[in-house]
Enzyme design. Structure first.
Site, PDB file in Angstrom:
ATOM      1  N   TYR A 143       0.824  -1.211   0.000  1.00 24.32           N
ATOM      2  CA  TYR A 143       0.000   0.000   0.000  1.00 24.32           C
ATOM      3  C   TYR A 143       0.862   1.267   0.000  1.00 24.32           C
ATOM      4  O   TYR A 143       0.417   2.314  -0.461  1.00 24.32           O
ATOM      5  CB  TYR A 143      -0.909   0.031   1.243  1.00 24.32           C
ATOM      6  CG  TYR A 143      -2.239  -0.639   1.055  1.00 24.32           C
ATOM      7  CD1 TYR A 143      -2.318  -1.983   0.732  1.00 24.32           C
ATOM      8  CD2 TYR A 143      -3.423   0.074   1.219  1.00 24.32           C
ATOM      9  CE1 TYR A 143      -3.543  -2.600   0.576  1.00 24.32           C
ATOM     10  CE2 TYR A 143      -4.657  -0.538   1.065  1.00 24.32           C
ATOM     11  CZ  TYR A 143      -4.705  -1.870   0.739  1.00 24.32           C
ATOM     12  OH  TYR A 143      -5.925  -2.476   0.590  1.00 24.32           O
ATOM     13  N   LYS A 194       3.135 -15.213   2.073  1.00 22.25           N
ATOM     14  CA  LYS A 194       3.478 -16.121   0.972  1.00 22.25           C
ATOM     15  C   LYS A 194       5.000 -16.303   1.002  1.00 22.25           C
ATOM     16  O   LYS A 194       5.719 -15.862   0.095  1.00 22.25           O
ATOM     17  CB  LYS A 194       3.007 -15.527  -0.370  1.00 22.25           C
ATOM     18  CG  LYS A 194       1.494 -15.554  -0.556  1.00 22.25           C
ATOM     19  CD  LYS A 194       0.969 -16.873  -1.092  1.00 22.25           C
ATOM     20  CE  LYS A 194       1.421 -17.120  -2.520  1.00 22.25           C
ATOM     21  NZ  LYS A 194       1.008 -18.484  -2.960  1.00 22.25           N
ATOM     22  N   ASP A 227      -2.938 -17.824   0.651  1.00 23.33           N
ATOM     23  CA  ASP A 227      -3.958 -18.407  -0.246  1.00 23.33           C
ATOM     24  C   ASP A 227      -4.659 -19.577   0.436  1.00 23.33           C
ATOM     25  O   ASP A 227      -5.877 -19.722   0.366  1.00 23.33           O
ATOM     26  CB  ASP A 227      -3.346 -18.818  -1.599  1.00 23.33           C
ATOM     27  CG  ASP A 227      -2.141 -19.739  -1.475  1.00 23.33           C
ATOM     28  OD1 ASP A 227      -1.543 -19.814  -0.378  1.00 23.33           O
ATOM     29  OD2 ASP A 227      -1.774 -20.383  -2.477  1.00 23.33           O
ATOM     30  N   ASP A 251      -6.324  -7.107   3.883  1.00 20.58           N
ATOM     31  CA  ASP A 251      -7.471  -6.506   3.201  1.00 20.58           C
ATOM     32  C   ASP A 251      -8.357  -7.608   2.625  1.00 20.58           C
ATOM     33  O   ASP A 251      -9.576  -7.624   2.814  1.00 20.58           O
ATOM     34  CB  ASP A 251      -6.952  -5.579   2.093  1.00 20.58           C
ATOM     35  CG  ASP A 251      -8.079  -4.832   1.400  1.00 20.58           C
ATOM     36  OD1 ASP A 251      -9.011  -4.394   2.089  1.00 20.58           O
ATOM     37  OD2 ASP A 251      -8.019  -4.693   0.159  1.00 20.58           O
ATOM     38  N   ASP A 255     -12.075  -9.336   4.296  1.00 20.83           N
ATOM     39  CA  ASP A 255     -13.341  -9.357   3.552  1.00 20.83           C
ATOM     40  C   ASP A 255     -13.919 -10.770   3.524  1.00 20.83           C
ATOM     41  O   ASP A 255     -15.129 -10.963   3.668  1.00 20.83           O
ATOM     42  CB  ASP A 255     -13.151  -8.858   2.115  1.00 20.83           C
ATOM     43  CG  ASP A 255     -13.431  -7.357   1.980  1.00 20.83           C
ATOM     44  OD1 ASP A 255     -13.429  -6.670   3.023  1.00 20.83           O
ATOM     45  OD2 ASP A 255     -13.664  -6.892   0.859  1.00 20.83           O
TER      46      ASP A 255
HETATM   47  C1  IPM Z   1     -10.506  -1.384   3.769  1.00 18.91           C
HETATM   48  C2  IPM Z   1     -10.741  -0.742   2.431  1.00 18.91           C
HETATM   49  C3  IPM Z   1      -9.614   0.239   2.173  1.00 18.91           C
HETATM   50  C4  IPM Z   1      -8.337  -0.566   2.040  1.00 18.91           C
HETATM   51  C5  IPM Z   1      -9.827   1.170   0.993  1.00 18.91           C
HETATM   52  C6  IPM Z   1     -11.138   1.949   1.102  1.00 18.91           C
HETATM   53  C7  IPM Z   1      -8.678   2.123   0.814  1.00 18.91           C
HETATM   54  O1  IPM Z   1     -10.867  -1.716   1.452  1.00 18.91           O
HETATM   55  O2  IPM Z   1     -10.405  -0.644   4.770  1.00 18.91           O
HETATM   56  O3  IPM Z   1     -10.452  -2.609   3.820  1.00 18.91           O
HETATM   57  O4  IPM Z   1      -8.032  -1.102   0.971  1.00 18.91           O
HETATM   58  O5  IPM Z   1      -7.613  -0.651   3.042  1.00 18.91           O
HETATM   59 MG    MG Z   2     -10.935  -3.727   2.179  1.00 19.86          MG
END
Ligand code: IPM
Ligand code: MG
Length: 362
Positions: A143, A194, A227, A251, A255
């Site tokens: 990032y 990884k 993975d 990230d 999710d």
């Molecule tokens: C998160 C989001 C952010 C990230 C974006 C909005 C920059 O996806 O907080 O998970 O990628 O960190």
């Molecule tokens: Mg995210």
């Protein structure tokens, strides 16, 4: 003696402001019933800040955040700012805030509430009682790594570059947070990278191992390729307690973990820096521009983020517990915003959900 705390509130874009309005009700309730008072600063971030200041995070906003005990954020982004230059996009405001406040540890709990077990796309027996905590490194890795950019190669071709880079101190400090938290939970850490293809992953594994041997050998440590971790999260998520991983894998894995619970609208997060520095608290979900302003948003993730602020930044763990159990009770009563609506339940608006929570607290 009344405790006073300074909070900066950044509602942001999309459903952020309407969710934050419900947090304000909780703040008022705390002031009315507990020995706590708040000094509130409200400001813009993301697209709202771009519209007002020309940048997604103004310097004066950042200073306010740094001078607070905690920062509570809604969400950023939306199609309105799709054409804005990359360095001024709403997301950049959030990334700058994380970096400037040195919030290197992002805590993302994925908890399945019994009342919401059917919201998951996974089978109930797979997700019942699920309680995972992802600790994502937040200020390093791909990032922020240099070099980065898009280069014109002059032959009709272009080259896009990002750099994955970690130094020992970065791995060490986020690793400590994960091990410390594991001790208060089920005492197990799964570290994901990884190491089979990336040098930064090999370093990550070696540094986490060294940290474990030196200071945390009482905690169970397991290494897993990222993975495989993604696969295990949907196969048998209950095997995890704390997952520690880098910025990008965190990230993605957070999710996936969020979806095991089936209700993104329920999930809070905390971003922490060095002890004693203010933390940033925000829901895991995005700004959902498609439903913004319609009273359809679920405010619980933002309210639960505020509860995390009470626990981690404000030394009000007792009040955090009150809010979390009130959320559970509201769900048990079948009160639902559209995102978590189920047969036999009562569908309510964003504001009505906030009211139901306050009624439960009272
Ligand atoms: C998160 C989001 C952010 C990230 C974006 C909005 C920059 O996806 O907080 O998970 O990628 O960190
Ligand atoms: Mg995210």
């Amino acid at each position: 003696m009344t405790k006073n705390y300074t909070l900066t509130i950044l509602p942001g874009d999309g459903i952020g402001p309407e969710a934050m309005a419900e947090v304000r009700k909780v703040i008022t309730w705390l002031e009315d019933t507990q020995d706590i008072s708040f000094t509130l600063h409200e400001d813009d971030i993301g697209g709202a800040a771009y519209d007002r200041y020309g940048v997604p995070l103004a310097d004066e906003t950042l200073q306010k955040c740094k001078a607070s005990d905690a920062v509570i954020m809604g969400s950023v982004g939306g199609p309105k700012w799709d054409k804005v230059d990359y360095d001024k996009r709403p997301e950049q405001g959030l990334l700058n805030l994380r970096k400037e406040m040195q919030l290197f540890a992002n805590l993302r709990p994925a908890l399945v509430f019994d009342a919401l077990i059917d919201a998951s796309t996974l089978k109930p027996e797979i997700v019942r009682g699920l309680d995972i905590l992802i600790v994502r490194e937040l200020t390093g890795g791909v990032y922020f790594g240099e070099p980065r950019g898009i280069e014109d190669l002059g032959n009709g071709q272009r080259r896009g570059v990002n750099t994955q880079v970690y130094e020992t101190y970065e791995i060490d400090r986020v690793g400590r947070v994960a091990f410390d938290l594991a001790r208060k939970r089920n005492n197990k850490v799964t570290s994901c990278e990884k190491a089979n293809v990336m040098e930064s992953g090999k370093l990550w594994r070696e540094d986490i191992t060294a940290l474990h041997t030196a200071n945390f050998s009482d905690v169970t440590l397991e290494h897993m390729y990222a993975d495989n971790a993604a696969m295990q999260l949907v196969r048998n998520p209950s095997q995890f307690d704390v997952i520690v991983t880098d910025n990008l894998f965190g990230d993605l894995l957070s999710d996936a973990a969020a979806m095991c619970t089936g209700s993104l609208g329920m999930l809070p997060s905390a971003s922490l820096g060095e002890a004693g520095k203010p933390g940033l608290y925000e829901p895991v979900h995005g700004s959902a521009p498609d439903i913004a302003g319609q009273g359809k948003a679920n405010p619980l993730a933002t309210i639960l983020s505020f509860a995390m602020a009470l626990r981690y930044s404000l030394d009000c763990g007792e009040q955090a517990n009150l809010i979390e159990s009130a959320v559970q009770k509201v769900l048990e009563k079948g009160i639902r915003t559209p995102d978590i609506m189920a047969n036999g339940c009562t569908e309510v608006s964003t504001a009505k959900m906030g009211d139901a929570l306050i009624a439960e607290l009272s």
